[in-house]
Design an enzyme around this catalytic site. Sequence first.
Site, mmCIF file in Angstrom:
data_model
loop_
_atom_site.group_PDB
_atom_site.id
_atom_site.type_symbol
_atom_site.label_atom_id
_atom_site.label_comp_id
_atom_site.label_asym_id
_atom_site.label_seq_id
_atom_site.Cartn_x
_atom_site.Cartn_y
_atom_site.Cartn_z
ATOM 1 N N ARG A 75 23.247 -42.903 25.704
ATOM 2 C CA ARG A 75 22.593 -42.936 24.386
ATOM 3 C C ARG A 75 21.520 -44.026 24.393
ATOM 4 O O ARG A 75 21.774 -45.147 24.813
ATOM 5 C CB ARG A 75 23.652 -43.252 23.331
ATOM 6 C CG ARG A 75 23.189 -43.189 21.914
ATOM 7 C CD ARG A 75 24.317 -43.580 20.963
ATOM 8 N NE ARG A 75 25.384 -42.602 20.885
ATOM 9 C CZ ARG A 75 26.574 -42.859 20.338
ATOM 10 N NH1 ARG A 75 26.837 -44.038 19.822
ATOM 11 N NH2 ARG A 75 27.509 -41.920 20.298
ATOM 12 N N ARG A 144 24.694 -51.444 16.435
ATOM 13 C CA ARG A 144 24.128 -50.269 17.113
ATOM 14 C C ARG A 144 22.648 -50.068 16.751
ATOM 15 O O ARG A 144 22.082 -50.845 15.994
ATOM 16 C CB ARG A 144 24.927 -49.022 16.675
ATOM 17 C CG ARG A 144 26.443 -49.123 16.899
ATOM 18 C CD ARG A 144 26.757 -49.013 18.353
ATOM 19 N NE ARG A 144 28.177 -48.911 18.600
ATOM 20 C CZ ARG A 144 28.883 -47.765 18.635
ATOM 21 N NH1 ARG A 144 28.298 -46.618 18.386
ATOM 22 N NH2 ARG A 144 30.167 -47.776 18.911
ATOM 23 N N LYS A 208 32.483 -51.479 16.205
ATOM 24 C CA LYS A 208 31.070 -51.121 16.055
ATOM 25 C C LYS A 208 30.534 -51.595 14.703
ATOM 26 O O LYS A 208 31.289 -51.734 13.738
ATOM 27 C CB LYS A 208 30.892 -49.612 16.196
ATOM 28 C CG LYS A 208 31.738 -48.813 15.238
ATOM 29 C CD LYS A 208 31.483 -47.311 15.333
ATOM 30 C CE LYS A 208 32.019 -46.685 16.603
ATOM 31 N NZ LYS A 208 32.084 -45.207 16.532
ATOM 32 N N LYS A 210 26.978 -50.949 12.075
ATOM 33 C CA LYS A 210 25.793 -50.095 11.919
ATOM 34 C C LYS A 210 24.951 -50.527 10.722
ATOM 35 O O LYS A 210 25.489 -50.826 9.667
ATOM 36 C CB LYS A 210 26.240 -48.645 11.741
ATOM 37 C CG LYS A 210 27.018 -48.144 12.950
ATOM 38 C CD LYS A 210 27.413 -46.696 12.790
ATOM 39 C CE LYS A 210 28.106 -46.199 14.052
ATOM 40 N NZ LYS A 210 28.582 -44.806 13.888
ATOM 41 N N CYS A 423 28.212 -32.430 14.455
ATOM 42 C CA CYS A 423 28.323 -33.394 15.555
ATOM 43 C C CYS A 423 28.407 -32.633 16.880
ATOM 44 O O CYS A 423 28.546 -31.414 16.902
ATOM 45 C CB CYS A 423 29.559 -34.264 15.361
ATOM 46 S SG CYS A 423 31.082 -33.371 15.699
ATOM 47 N N CYS A 429 32.666 -34.167 23.987
ATOM 48 C CA CYS A 429 33.323 -35.258 23.261
ATOM 49 C C CYS A 429 34.823 -35.275 23.544
ATOM 50 O O CYS A 429 35.529 -34.296 23.265
ATOM 51 C CB CYS A 429 33.080 -35.120 21.761
ATOM 52 S SG CYS A 429 33.922 -36.451 20.869
ATOM 53 N N CYS A 468 36.210 -33.581 14.516
ATOM 54 C CA CYS A 468 37.385 -34.427 14.293
ATOM 55 C C CYS A 468 37.076 -35.339 13.121
ATOM 56 O O CYS A 468 35.942 -35.369 12.636
ATOM 57 C CB CYS A 468 37.730 -35.216 15.564
ATOM 58 S SG CYS A 468 36.834 -36.768 15.737
ATOM 59 N N CYS A 472 31.139 -38.207 12.656
ATOM 60 C CA CYS A 472 29.849 -38.500 13.279
ATOM 61 C C CYS A 472 28.657 -37.817 12.606
ATOM 62 O O CYS A 472 27.526 -38.255 12.768
ATOM 63 C CB CYS A 472 29.880 -38.140 14.756
ATOM 64 S SG CYS A 472 31.072 -39.128 15.675
#
Length: 560
Positions: A75, A144, A208, A210, A423, A429, A468, A472
């Site tokens: 990414r 991120r 994480k 953001k 996603c 994934c 899931c 995302c």
Amino acid sequence: MDIERPLSANERIKSASNLLRGTIADGLTRTETGALADDDTQLTKFHGFYQQDDRDLRAERGKQRMEKAFSFMVRMRVPAGILTPKQWLKVEKLAVERANGTIRLTTRETVQFHGILKGNLKPLMQGLHADLLDTIAACGDVNRNVIATADPWRPELHAAVSGLARDLSTHLLPRTRAWHEIWLDEEKIAGGVIEDEPILGRTYLPRKFKIAVALPPHNDVDVFAHDLGLIAIVEQDRIVGYNVVVGGGMGMTHGEPETYPRVGDVIGFCRPEHAIEVAEHVVTVQRDHGDRSNRKHARLKYTIDEMGIDRFAALVNERLAVKLEPARAFAFTSTGDRFGWVKEADGSAHFTLFVENGRIRGRTLAGLHRLAELNVGRFIMTSNQNLILADIPAASRTAVDTLLQDYGLDLPADGLRRNAMACVALPTCGLALAESERYLPDLITRLEDELDRFGLREDDITIRMTGCPNGCARPYVSEIGLVGRTPGIYNLYLGGSRDGTRLNKLYRGDVDGNAIVAILSPLFASYAADRLDGECFGDYAIRCGAVARTITGLDFHNHP
Ligand code: SRM
Ligand code: SF4
């Protein structure tokens, strides 16, 4: 009395990693396996990549006692999603030569490459670096890629928010030289020189983090879904400062109600010159108070709900030289992109093209190649997985138009599809429970037939699917949210707002595609018949009593 809980395994790995080096460099030289060492697969995230395996092939390879079909997803870090045409051509070249030949625009204004074999990782990183691109901190327990409203229709304001995104990204980057050493063969830090991480800390953040910068009236970035959001306040055509939003996040786990999505709280306003300091201290308060023992409880949203928003705001203010001022008024209209041409007063123009679920391959890839070869304007990736060809000078409009038509890139999508996101999910994934990107387009085709019956085909309705509950594609702030449970089975959420300010709520659990169509069809019918002037589908779902209004994250699982 506080009970001291053990640190999570990831904290141990980070602590022992020598500032994110681990044994990654050694693992790259091992040709007997397509994989890296287990601990290193946690560290590689900080370098912007994940080890994955092709889940379509998993069972068959297992039967044949073969190693999983390992490959890597890389990414990029592209603050505000802006690339030059030359950089786009490089991204495409690397996707073709080093990955699976597709470019995947993500929900955070950047690119993912999939299907990279271990031996291709280093050439890919070096190729990116040669064009001033990198993957540093694109994943991992760090700040991120910083995103900003993508629509450049007010060029000076857009330059300010995208510039802030870039500066925030740079300011909050890890200071370790690990990435440069491993991928660019930079000389190792000489003995005696001590590297430090003054902002993130030597074990980085608990989880994480953001950041999004929004320029009203566009909330394309879903600013309330972020750990930290900055909402530009515009007065007399200039940005006088930013409202500060904290504690948004989407991820949760099925069957664990102590995990939940949350929309952020506005805690004040800061001047443009203080925005970076504010961000730094929201980060450091989370660094110091976030949960380092339970990763499912480690995001800023839980830190805030544990200590209370007032205490959190007070802790941030204590660290600031200039305190936050009261928040100012703002209004968003939508989270979507505006498709087609938008002209500027100076004769330049921008074209936003629809990319279904952000996956670029085949004719779209070829068409964008030709457009990039014109070497005009900029390529701006949106957080809705679309692409803007920005700043096209008047003299190039005809050439661009011709290529858009030749490659079918000018074709508009209908209301539901142009407001859809899915996603990645299967087959790459590792966390996917159900299909998403490979399934939503077909489901939308079926739903479009129903919308047609009630004259709603052109209506903007947001629909988002994830494989899931990690969220995302930010499904919990959409009007129709679909979240994978098991193969072919989804939870259906309704009642999010069009402007991204309100969470939705579970309407029906465990439904398959047929049931989804059968459940939504009568709701579309009554919406078409009974809606108020300008009423969005998400608002209608609440007014008609299908779901209760969700007020806060803590209220998400409540069904009165
Ligand atoms: Fe995500 C994990 C893909 C945006 C919440 N996400 C993953 C991984 C890396 C799976 C994994 O950990 O093994 C997925 C890789 C799939 C693949 O094969 O490519 C993945 N996430 C994506 C992307 C590509 C989805 C897309 O279709 O565009 C997005 C890449 C964004 C980027 O460029 O940085 C992506 N992920 C998001 C968002 C949306 C956002 O940030 O605006 C969220 C919800 C917001 C949030 O963070 O709360 C999101 N991803 C997660 C989570 C749940 C985090 C949590 O707090 O619980 C995970 C799992 C985890 O971290 O444990 C996850
Ligand atoms: Fe994978 Fe789940 Fe994220 Fe979809 S929402 S990409 S299935 S982690």
